[in-house]
Structure formats: structure tokens, C-alpha cells
Design an enzyme around this catalytic site. Structure first.
Site, PDB file in Angstrom:
ATOM      1  N   LEU A  36       0.941  -1.116  -0.025  1.00 53.85           N
ATOM      2  CA  LEU A  36      -0.098   0.017  -0.063  1.00 53.85           C
ATOM      3  C   LEU A  36       0.998   1.363  -0.077  1.00 53.85           C
ATOM      4  O   LEU A  36       2.003   1.162   0.315  1.00 53.85           O
ATOM      5  CB  LEU A  36      -1.082   0.183   1.454  1.00 53.85           C
ATOM      6  CG  LEU A  36      -2.031  -1.254   1.317  1.00 53.85           C
ATOM      7  CD1 LEU A  36      -2.583  -1.575   2.675  1.00 53.85           C
ATOM      8  CD2 LEU A  36      -2.933  -0.933   0.343  1.00 53.85           C
ATOM      9  N   PRO A  37       0.253   2.351  -0.434  1.00 47.97           N
ATOM     10  CA  PRO A  37       1.158   3.715  -0.428  1.00 47.97           C
ATOM     11  C   PRO A  37       1.849   4.209   0.791  1.00 47.97           C
ATOM     12  O   PRO A  37       3.105   4.369   0.690  1.00 47.97           O
ATOM     13  CB  PRO A  37       0.144   4.741  -0.947  1.00 47.97           C
ATOM     14  CG  PRO A  37      -0.968   3.841  -1.483  1.00 47.97           C
ATOM     15  CD  PRO A  37      -0.942   2.555  -0.689  1.00 47.97           C
ATOM     16  N   THR A  95       6.599   0.306   1.927  1.00 46.86           N
ATOM     17  CA  THR A  95       7.323   1.481   2.578  1.00 46.86           C
ATOM     18  C   THR A  95       6.653   2.498   3.541  1.00 46.86           C
ATOM     19  O   THR A  95       6.098   3.252   2.852  1.00 46.86           O
ATOM     20  CB  THR A  95       8.436   2.045   1.416  1.00 46.86           C
ATOM     21  OG1 THR A  95       8.698   1.151   0.631  1.00 46.86           O
ATOM     22  CG2 THR A  95       9.522   2.883   2.423  1.00 46.86           C
ATOM     23  N   LYS A 130      15.450  -0.196   5.198  1.00 45.28           N
ATOM     24  CA  LYS A 130      15.002   0.468   3.898  1.00 45.28           C
ATOM     25  C   LYS A 130      15.406   2.052   3.956  1.00 45.28           C
ATOM     26  O   LYS A 130      16.139   2.402   2.836  1.00 45.28           O
ATOM     27  CB  LYS A 130      13.546  -0.010   3.736  1.00 45.28           C
ATOM     28  CG  LYS A 130      13.058   0.873   2.751  1.00 45.28           C
ATOM     29  CD  LYS A 130      12.945   0.431   1.313  1.00 45.28           C
ATOM     30  CE  LYS A 130      12.429   1.488   0.391  1.00 45.28           C
ATOM     31  NZ  LYS A 130      12.444   0.999  -0.926  1.00 45.28           N
ATOM     32  N   LYS A 147       9.839  10.764  -0.777  1.00 41.30           N
ATOM     33  CA  LYS A 147       8.950   9.925   0.312  1.00 41.30           C
ATOM     34  C   LYS A 147       9.840   9.179   1.392  1.00 41.30           C
ATOM     35  O   LYS A 147       9.925   9.393   2.476  1.00 41.30           O
ATOM     36  CB  LYS A 147       7.917   8.924  -0.310  1.00 41.30           C
ATOM     37  CG  LYS A 147       7.267   8.088   0.536  1.00 41.30           C
ATOM     38  CD  LYS A 147       6.625   6.897   0.040  1.00 41.30           C
ATOM     39  CE  LYS A 147       6.299   5.960   1.042  1.00 41.30           C
ATOM     40  NZ  LYS A 147       5.402   4.939   0.775  1.00 41.30           N
TER      41      LYS A 147
HETATM   42  P1  NAD Z   1       0.551   2.458  -6.385  1.00 39.73           P
HETATM   43  O1  NAD Z   1       0.207   3.570  -5.851  1.00 39.73           O
HETATM   44  O2  NAD Z   1       0.714   2.050  -7.886  1.00 39.73           O
HETATM   45  O3  NAD Z   1      -0.153   1.065  -5.402  1.00 39.73           O
HETATM   46  C1  NAD Z   1      -0.888   1.072  -4.433  1.00 39.73           C
HETATM   47  C2  NAD Z   1      -2.050   0.629  -4.566  1.00 39.73           C
HETATM   48  O4  NAD Z   1      -2.793   0.467  -3.404  1.00 39.73           O
HETATM   49  C3  NAD Z   1      -3.121   1.312  -5.558  1.00 39.73           C
HETATM   50  O5  NAD Z   1      -3.417   0.219  -6.545  1.00 39.73           O
HETATM   51  C4  NAD Z   1      -4.156   1.553  -4.820  1.00 39.73           C
HETATM   52  O6  NAD Z   1      -5.682   1.543  -5.381  1.00 39.73           O
HETATM   53  C5  NAD Z   1      -4.116   0.445  -3.685  1.00 39.73           C
HETATM   54  N1  NAD Z   1      -4.890   0.961  -2.382  1.00 39.73           N
HETATM   55  C6  NAD Z   1      -4.689   2.222  -1.585  1.00 39.73           C
HETATM   56  N2  NAD Z   1      -5.480   2.159  -0.480  1.00 39.73           N
HETATM   57  C7  NAD Z   1      -6.125   0.840  -0.477  1.00 39.73           C
HETATM   58  C8  NAD Z   1      -7.050   0.350   0.447  1.00 39.73           C
HETATM   59  N3  NAD Z   1      -7.232   0.973   1.456  1.00 39.73           N
HETATM   60  N4  NAD Z   1      -7.395  -1.277   0.106  1.00 39.73           N
HETATM   61  C9  NAD Z   1      -7.024  -1.585  -1.135  1.00 39.73           C
HETATM   62  N5  NAD Z   1      -6.181  -0.901  -1.951  1.00 39.73           N
HETATM   63  C10 NAD Z   1      -5.834  -0.117  -1.727  1.00 39.73           C
HETATM   64  O7  NAD Z   1       2.158   2.466  -5.354  1.00 39.73           O
HETATM   65  P2  NAD Z   1       3.292   1.237  -5.789  1.00 39.73           P
HETATM   66  O8  NAD Z   1       4.158   2.005  -6.562  1.00 39.73           O
HETATM   67  O9  NAD Z   1       2.743   0.018  -6.086  1.00 39.73           O
HETATM   68  O10 NAD Z   1       4.079   1.250  -4.311  1.00 39.73           O
HETATM   69  C11 NAD Z   1       3.653   0.589  -3.224  1.00 39.73           C
HETATM   70  C12 NAD Z   1       4.552   0.621  -2.055  1.00 39.73           C
HETATM   71  O11 NAD Z   1       5.649   0.067  -2.491  1.00 39.73           O
HETATM   72  C13 NAD Z   1       4.619   1.685  -1.552  1.00 39.73           C
HETATM   73  O12 NAD Z   1       4.658   1.977  -0.234  1.00 39.73           O
HETATM   74  C14 NAD Z   1       6.078   2.348  -2.300  1.00 39.73           C
HETATM   75  O13 NAD Z   1       6.623   3.502  -1.502  1.00 39.73           O
HETATM   76  C15 NAD Z   1       6.881   1.120  -2.248  1.00 39.73           C
HETATM   77  N6  NAD Z   1       7.644   0.927  -3.272  1.00 39.73           N
HETATM   78  C16 NAD Z   1       7.572   1.228  -4.550  1.00 39.73           C
HETATM   79  C17 NAD Z   1       8.523   1.172  -5.408  1.00 39.73           C
HETATM   80  C18 NAD Z   1       8.275   1.797  -6.884  1.00 39.73           C
HETATM   81  O14 NAD Z   1       9.224   1.575  -7.831  1.00 39.73           O
HETATM   82  N7  NAD Z   1       7.293   2.039  -7.435  1.00 39.73           N
HETATM   83  C19 NAD Z   1       9.796   0.699  -5.171  1.00 39.73           C
HETATM   84  C20 NAD Z   1       9.894   0.263  -3.891  1.00 39.73           C
HETATM   85  C21 NAD Z   1       9.158   0.421  -2.974  1.00 39.73           C
END
Ligand code: NAD
Length: 299
Positions: free
Chosen positions: A73-74, A102, A177, A252
Site C-alpha cells: 500500500l502507499p 514502505t 530500507k 518519500k
Molecule cells: P501504487 O500507488 O501504484 O499502488 C498502491 C495500490 O494500493 C493502488 O492500486 C491503490 O488503489 C491501492 N490501495 C490504496 N489504499 C487501499 C486500500 N485501503 N485498500 C486496497 N487497496 C488500496 O504504489 P506502488 O508504486 O505499487 O508502491 C506501493 C508501495 O511500495 C509504496 O509503499 C512504495 O513506497 C513502495 N515501493 C515502490 C517502488 C516503486 O518503484 N514503485 C519501489 C520500492 C517500494
């Protein structure tokens, strides 16, 4: 493939199937897990279904009857609300919780403690590696949990990554991390600064690379992710700073690092400078570009 016969029987609730979670859930399916997927976004659910997961109507429905719950999740507030409002009350006794988002260390420890109070085991398992690594099953997981819980989580995480490393007790996955990414943010800026200055002094950037990459100034930011186009291996710099690791995501992580530093009175002057420069880039509307584009501010 990971021990498919053994894992066939395991059902995983996967909540949060965005850029990262979508690929991770698909790898669980590929490795023989039964995946029950929930996301607030229709497009994410449709993609998960196309990858072989079963879509369900709520986080509670996903968790009900599952052997394990994975969340991606975000931010901390989403993790806290998904566990408190849906997962804790609907998960089966003995289910394992794995939060791969994260988030801040304090929230990770609070949610883990709340899970323990209800008799559940939980790991914080944030990842290193971006969307390509999530799709390819080559993420690195840094895991906070006691030894026994780490042992339970490892086969599930191994199906989504190339390395699963135990970082210590609850919250320590998040601590590893943010310390790593604070170091990355600072070394990238220092590398950019040196390349920009080298050119102004009249040093050819390739020559500087050839020297520094085998000298004491060497770093991952230089030799694996060089911020100058045409120097070092292929990197986002060769693609106009598109793709790669976005400024907004680096920002972030730096904000999480500063928050954690303040909570333990750690002095982090370089991390703080890095946060300030990435904030400046984000304010200029560059949040979507690769974080090595910070070289443009310094050239
Ligand atoms: P994203 O925004 O693409 O995905 C998050 C998903 O969570 C979305 O599809 C959203 O609809 C869903 N969501 C939000 N609230 C919700 C709820 N209450 N119930 C169900 N679904 C819900 O984000 P991402 O890029 O996939 O990143 C996810 C996590 O991974 C974050 O914490 C980010 O910091 C971490 N991260 C991302 C990357 C990257 O390159 N994108 C790399 C390492 C870590």
C-alpha cells in the site's frame, strides 16, 4: 519456481495491486499460490485477475480464510486502516501478515504489536527494486520479525524476490530500507556534484569516470546508475531521466528517514540536505523523473 507442491495449498490475500503489488501477486500465482486479490482501483483488480488471481469485493473478504495476508500500500495510514478496519477482524486464527509497503518505522511497530495482541504474527518486509523487479520476481526484501516468524514468511517472500534478508525485530525491515535509501540519496547527489564540477574544471567526464570508478570515490550511484548520459552502464540518464526511481519516491523515503532520525535524535545532515534538494526538484514539477536528474540542478 519455489517448491510448488508444498505451496499449492496456500491461499494468500493480496491487498494493494498497484505498480508493485500487481507484479508481486502475479509471481505468487506463478509459484503455485492461490491468490485472492483486493484493491480499491478497478484497473488493478482486472490486471490481477488476468494474471490468475481471484478478485474479491473487500479486504475483509480477501483475508477471510487466507493462510497469509500480503499488503503493498502507499503509506502508513493505509496500512494501519486496512489491518484495523478489515484484516484483524476477518483473518483466520494463525494467519501470517506480511506488509511489504514502505512506511514509517513507528507505524510498522504499532501495527505489528496490534497484530500480536490479537494473536497474529506479522513481518514488515519492504522491498528494494522497482516495478521491473516486482514484475520479474527479483526484489530484495528486508524483513523485521522474530526468527520464527521470519522463517514462516521466507517461502512466500522468496516467490516474489531474489533475496530475503532478516533485519532484526519488528520495524527493522523499514529501518534498513530508509537508512539504505538515505545513503543512496546522498551518494547520488555527491556523485552528481563531482561530475558537474569535473566538467567545469575541464576534466572529461568519461576520464573522470574511468579514474573514480576504480578509486575511493566509487559508489553504486556511479558505477551502476551513472547520472551522466553516455558514461558508465545504461541508466535512466541515457533515456532522458525517464523510468528508473522517481524523485517523488526518493523524497518519500527521505521524509520517512528524517522522521525516524528525529525520533531517536540521530544527526543526519547529509540526509537532510538530500531531502531538501529532492523537495526542490519535486516543487519544480520534476517528481516523476528519475532521481539521478538531480544533476541538472548542479550543472
Ligand atoms: P501504487 O500507488 O501504484 O499502488 C498502491 C495500490 O494500493 C493502488 O492500486 C491503490 O488503489 C491501492 N490501495 C490504496 N489504499 C487501499 C486500500 N485501503 N485498500 C486496497 N487497496 C488500496 O504504489 P506502488 O508504486 O505499487 O508502491 C506501493 C508501495 O511500495 C509504496 O509503499 C512504495 O513506497 C513502495 N515501493 C515502490 C517502488 C516503486 O518503484 N514503485 C519501489 C520500492 C517500494
Amino acid at each position: 519456481m519455489y517448491g510448488v507442491d508444498h505451496l499449492m495449498s496456500q491461499t494468500i490475500a493480496f491487498i494493494g495491486l498497484g505498480n508493485m503489488g500487481g507484479g508481486m501477486a502475479a509471481n505468487l500465482v506463478r509459484n503455485g499460490f492461490t491468490v485472492r486479490a483486493f484493491d480499491l482501483a478497478e484497473a488493478a483488480l482486472a490486471k490481477a485477475e488476468a494474471a490468475g488471481a481471484t478478485r474479491v469485493a473487500s479486504a475483509a473478504e480477501a483475508a477471510s480464510g487466507a493462510d497469509a495476508v500480503v499488503t503493498m500500500l502507499p503509506a502508513g495510514k493505509h496500512v494501519e486502516s486496512v489491518y484495523h478496519d478489515a484484516v484483524f477482524d476477518s483473518a483466520t486464527k494463525g494467519a501470517l501478515f506480511l506488509d511489504c509497503s514502505t512506511i514509517d518505522v513507528a507505524t510498522a511497530r504499532r501495527v505489528s504489536a496490534a497484530a500480536a495482541e490479537r494473536g497474529f504474527e506479522m513481518v514488515d518486509a519492504p522491498v528494494s527494486g522497482g516495478i521491473a523487479a516486482a514484475n520479474g520476481g527479483t526484489l530484495t526484501f528486508m524483513v523485521g520479525a522474530d526468527d520464527a516468524t521470519f522463517g514462516r514468511a521466507k517461502p512466500i517472500l522468496s516467490a516474489m524476490g531474489k533475496a530475503v534478508i532478516h533485519a532484526g525485530s519488528a520495524g527493522n525491515g523499514q529501518a534498513a530500507k530508509i537508512c539504505n535509501n538515505m545513503l543512496l540519496g546522498a551518494t547520488m547527489i555527491a556523485t552528481c556534484e563531482a561530475f558537474a564540477m569535473a566538467q567545469k574544471i575541464g576534466l572529461d567526464p568519461q576520464t573522470f569516470y574511468d579514474i573514480s570508478s576504480v578509486s575511493s570515490g566509487q559508489s553504486w550511484s556511479m558505477t551502476s546508475y551513472c547520472p551522466l548520459p553516455g558514461v558508465g552502464p545504461q541508466s535512466p540518464a541515457d533515456n532522458g531521466y525517464e523510468g528508473g526511481f522517481a524523485v517523488a519516491l526518493m523524497l518519500k523515503d527521505l521524509k520517512l528517514a528524517l522522521e525516524a532520525a528525529a525520533s531517536v535524535n540521530a544527526s543526519v545532515p547529509m540526509g537532510s540536505q538530500a531531502e531538501s534538494l529532492y523537495q526542490l526538484l519535486a516543487n519544480k514539477g520534476e517528481g516523476g523523473r528519475d532521481f539521478s536528474s538531480v544533476i541538472e540542478l548542479l550543472s
